[in-house]
Design an enzyme around this catalytic site. Structure first.
Site, PDB file in Angstrom:
ATOM      1  CE1 TYR A  17      38.034   6.335  43.176  1.00  0.00           C
ATOM      2  CE2 TYR A  17      39.694   5.156  41.916  1.00  0.00           C
ATOM      3  CZ  TYR A  17      39.346   6.171  42.770  1.00  0.00           C
ATOM      4  OH  TYR A  17      40.311   7.028  43.220  1.00  0.00           O
TER       5      TYR A  17
ATOM      6  CB  ALA B 186      49.711  13.156  55.984  1.00  0.00           C
TER       7      ALA B 186
ATOM      8  CD  GLU C   8      47.669  23.818  54.137  1.00  0.00           C
ATOM      9  OE1 GLU C   8      47.954  22.666  54.491  1.00  0.00           O
ATOM     10  OE2 GLU C   8      48.015  24.304  53.029  1.00  0.00           O
TER      11      GLU C   8
HETATM   12  C1  FAD Z   1      46.631   9.976  40.618  1.00  0.00           C
HETATM   13  C2  FAD Z   1      46.639   9.689  42.091  1.00  0.00           C
HETATM   14  C3  FAD Z   1      45.748   8.764  42.615  1.00  0.00           C
HETATM   15  C4  FAD Z   1      45.757   8.447  43.990  1.00  0.00           C
HETATM   16  N1  FAD Z   1      44.901   7.510  44.465  1.00  0.00           N
HETATM   17  C5  FAD Z   1      44.956   7.140  45.771  1.00  0.00           C
HETATM   18  C6  FAD Z   1      44.069   6.140  46.293  1.00  0.00           C
HETATM   19  O1  FAD Z   1      43.236   5.589  45.586  1.00  0.00           O
HETATM   20  N2  FAD Z   1      44.181   5.803  47.616  1.00  0.00           N
HETATM   21  C7  FAD Z   1      45.086   6.407  48.442  1.00  0.00           C
HETATM   22  O2  FAD Z   1      45.136   6.062  49.638  1.00  0.00           O
HETATM   23  N3  FAD Z   1      45.942   7.356  47.971  1.00  0.00           N
HETATM   24  C8  FAD Z   1      45.898   7.739  46.674  1.00  0.00           C
HETATM   25  N4  FAD Z   1      46.746   8.696  46.197  1.00  0.00           N
HETATM   26  C9  FAD Z   1      47.775   9.273  47.098  1.00  0.00           C
HETATM   27  C10 FAD Z   1      47.231  10.315  48.051  1.00  0.00           C
HETATM   28  O3  FAD Z   1      46.431  11.244  47.358  1.00  0.00           O
HETATM   29  C11 FAD Z   1      48.398  11.032  48.747  1.00  0.00           C
HETATM   30  O4  FAD Z   1      49.303  10.061  49.240  1.00  0.00           O
HETATM   31  C12 FAD Z   1      47.911  11.866  49.917  1.00  0.00           C
HETATM   32  O5  FAD Z   1      46.904  12.774  49.504  1.00  0.00           O
HETATM   33  C13 FAD Z   1      49.079  12.638  50.537  1.00  0.00           C
HETATM   34  O6  FAD Z   1      48.591  13.450  51.584  1.00  0.00           O
HETATM   35  P1  FAD Z   1      49.609  14.377  52.393  1.00  0.00           P
HETATM   36  O7  FAD Z   1      48.775  15.048  53.417  1.00  0.00           O
HETATM   37  O8  FAD Z   1      50.812  13.606  52.821  1.00  0.00           O
HETATM   38  O9  FAD Z   1      50.145  15.431  51.338  1.00  0.00           O
HETATM   39  P2  FAD Z   1      49.360  16.680  50.608  1.00  0.00           P
HETATM   40  O10 FAD Z   1      47.981  16.295  50.241  1.00  0.00           O
HETATM   41  O11 FAD Z   1      50.293  17.120  49.555  1.00  0.00           O
HETATM   42  O12 FAD Z   1      49.282  17.764  51.767  1.00  0.00           O
HETATM   43  C14 FAD Z   1      50.382  18.556  52.171  1.00  0.00           C
HETATM   44  C15 FAD Z   1      49.836  19.848  52.784  1.00  0.00           C
HETATM   45  O13 FAD Z   1      50.917  20.601  53.318  1.00  0.00           O
HETATM   46  C16 FAD Z   1      50.772  21.971  52.939  1.00  0.00           C
HETATM   47  N5  FAD Z   1      52.123  22.557  52.937  1.00  0.00           N
HETATM   48  C17 FAD Z   1      53.128  22.300  52.076  1.00  0.00           C
HETATM   49  N6  FAD Z   1      54.230  22.985  52.423  1.00  0.00           N
HETATM   50  C18 FAD Z   1      53.923  23.705  53.538  1.00  0.00           C
HETATM   51  C19 FAD Z   1      54.662  24.596  54.367  1.00  0.00           C
HETATM   52  N7  FAD Z   1      55.941  24.893  54.137  1.00  0.00           N
HETATM   53  N8  FAD Z   1      54.022  25.157  55.435  1.00  0.00           N
HETATM   54  C20 FAD Z   1      52.711  24.846  55.694  1.00  0.00           C
HETATM   55  N9  FAD Z   1      51.968  23.995  54.931  1.00  0.00           N
HETATM   56  C21 FAD Z   1      52.576  23.435  53.876  1.00  0.00           C
HETATM   57  C22 FAD Z   1      50.114  21.903  51.561  1.00  0.00           C
HETATM   58  O14 FAD Z   1      49.453  23.098  51.224  1.00  0.00           O
HETATM   59  C23 FAD Z   1      49.146  20.736  51.756  1.00  0.00           C
HETATM   60  O15 FAD Z   1      47.898  21.145  52.272  1.00  0.00           O
HETATM   61  C24 FAD Z   1      46.715   9.072  44.847  1.00  0.00           C
HETATM   62  C25 FAD Z   1      47.599  10.028  44.328  1.00  0.00           C
HETATM   63  C26 FAD Z   1      47.552  10.339  42.971  1.00  0.00           C
HETATM   64  C27 FAD Z   1      48.508  11.358  42.444  1.00  0.00           C
END
Ligand code: FAD
Length: 419
Positions: free
Chosen positions: A235, A16, A35
């Site tokens: 997959y 994200a 990060e």
């Molecule tokens: C079993 C499973 C299967 C999935 N399969 C799919 C799929 O097939 N297709 C799909 O689209 N999605 C899938 N998802 C969902 C997807 O993986 C997540 O929705 C997505 O990775 C979320 O990304 P994000 O960047 O929001 O959060 P995160 O990946 O959690 O990233 C958050 C980042 O913020 C950093 N951070 C946290 N707190 C702080 C702070 N205070 N200061 C600085 N940095 C900080 C962390 O270190 C991390 O790098 C799946 C999830 C799971 C659990």
């Protein structure tokens, strides 16, 4: 002020955060991503990305790089875990003709790498070892304070690392994008609406080289095997050389602390894992049991989510916007969590550039308005899919009959894929 000269801070360098940073840099804002981990990297296994997402990646010019590491599965099969029968199949190679973009599967780290490369190319400022702790905003700007995080081996361990109080720093920007994931601390400060909830579901994930599997277990399809209170998704990833296998069961993880849950990467002993999986899959067909038996090195993900979004105010407040899991953590049963994060990023940049003379808070309000209902619908549909996949008794019978008779029509989702 014109959006061209404005500085945007993004907290979190997951899918994200990188997607939002990239999208905003593409419309000429000055972006800095903070990060917590000591390096920009990604844990986890595979993700599926539908045409609603690959269309955006294509518009950003990333599809050629993605193609080098992605897999194009032929079909999405809904299968009975008990008999092994294919109840219905949706052709996936046809997606480009129907929706203008492909359906792919990809290792999460490969997707992250492509985004990171492009973020660098776009000149985004990247800073790791930075744990953002506080935010403050007024009508002119946003301030965040962060602590330096001691370097650790990897992102998983960095989550447990203590931030050092004596090395705090402050950043000031015109806008802030919160992308710090499901356990977002900044969300608490902005919305004060409590932690994400435990769903009572646990994902066991494994990656296995297809060459190491007996021939009858190798596949280039996506399959969802539906049982009673359990389902398995498999997959191919990494050009089809590896198979991503996820077994989703019901039940809490005894004794897991919040910190373990945040690590997203728990492990049990092989004996405990094997006992859990055997219990969950008892009564399922020989093919499925053989597949699970053939996979080693299972990692555990206790699944957490939030109820579907209730209003636009949960997506943005003043000069601060929330994206990805920080905004709308969802169950993985529609395979769209990362997809919605990428859609958030595209919409953020769209509103940013479409309303250049508006105040940041007005641009973010327009973003929130455009996104919240779609994210709520996807969250709700993911919960419902979980109920369908895990159905027991008469409901399971009705599900199987429905899939056998309506098949493709039930599995195709134009409301999701055609945007
Ligand atoms: C079993 C499973 C299967 C999935 N399969 C799919 C799929 O097939 N297709 C799909 O689209 N999605 C899938 N998802 C969902 C997807 O993986 C997540 O929705 C997505 O990775 C979320 O990304 P994000 O960047 O929001 O959060 P995160 O990946 O959690 O990233 C958050 C980042 O913020 C950093 N951070 C946290 N707190 C702080 C702070 N205070 N200061 C600085 N940095 C900080 C962390 O270190 C991390 O790098 C799946 C999830 C799971 C659990």
């Amino acid at each position: 002020m014109s959006s061209m000269s404005e500085k945007v801070l993004v907290v979190g360098g997951g899918i994200a955060g990188l997607a939002s940073g990239l999208a905003l840099a593409r419309v000429n804002s000055q972006v800095k991503i903070l990060e917590r981990a000591h390096t920009f990297t990604e844990v986890g296994a595979g993700v599926q990305l539908g045409p609603n997402v690959t269309r955006i990646l294509n518009a950003w010019g990333l599809l050629p790089a993605i193609e080098e590491v992605a897999t194009y599965p032929a079909n999405l099969n809904a299968r009975s875990a008990k008999s092994g029968a294919v109840l219905a199949a949706l052709p996936l190679l046809d997606m480009t003709r129907r929706y203008g973009a492909p359906y792919i599967t990809i290792h999460r780290a490969d997707l992250h790498k492509v985004l990171l490369q492009e973020v660098r190319t776009q000149g985004v400022d990247l800073q790791c070892n930075t744990c953002v702790q506080n935010l403050n905003q007024d009508s002119q700007q946003v301030r965040v304070t962060s602590s330096v995080v001691e370097a650790k081996e990897d992102k998983v361990n960095a989550i447990a690392a203590a931030a050092t109080d004596d090395q705090t720093s402050e950043e000031i920007a015109n806008a802030l994008v919160i992308a710090d994931g499901v356990w977002s601390t900044l969300r608490q400060q902005l919305l004060d609406d409590g932690l994400a909830r435990m769903t009572g579901h646990v994902a066991y994930r494994a990656l296995v080289l297809q060459a190491d599997l007996p021939a009858h277990l190798r596949t280039q399809d996506v399959s969802v095997w539906m049982g009673s209170k359990v389902h398995v998704v498999q997959y191919p990833v990494r050009g089809g050389e590896w198979l991503n296998v996820v077994c989703l069961t019901e039940g809490q993880l005894q004794g897991a602390a919040l910190q373990d849950l945040q690590g997203w990467n728990l492990s049990k002993t092989p004996r405990e894992t094997s006992a859990d999986l055997q219990r969950a899959l008892s009564g399922t067909c020989a093919h499925l049991q053989a597949l699970v038996e053939a996979c080693g090195n299972w990692r555990l993900w206790p699944l957490c989510d939030r109820p579907p979004m209730q209003s636009a105010t949960q997506h943005a407040k003043g000069r601060v916007a929330l994206v990805g899991d920080a905004a709308h953590p969802m169950r993985p049963y529609l395979a769209q969590g990362a997809g919605m994060a990428i859609e958030d990023a595209a919409e953020l940049a769209h509103q940013w550039s479409a309303l250049p003379n508006q105040d940041v808070s007005q641009r973010f309000a327009a973003f929130a308005q455009a996104r919240w209902q779609r994210n709520a619908r996807v969250q709700a549909r993911a919960i419902r899919n979980g109920e369908i996949f895990h159905a027991t008794g008469p409901l399971q019978w009705a599900r199987d009959v429905g899939l056998r008779t309506l098949g493709e029509r039930l599995m195709d989702m134009p409301w999701l894929y055609a945007r």
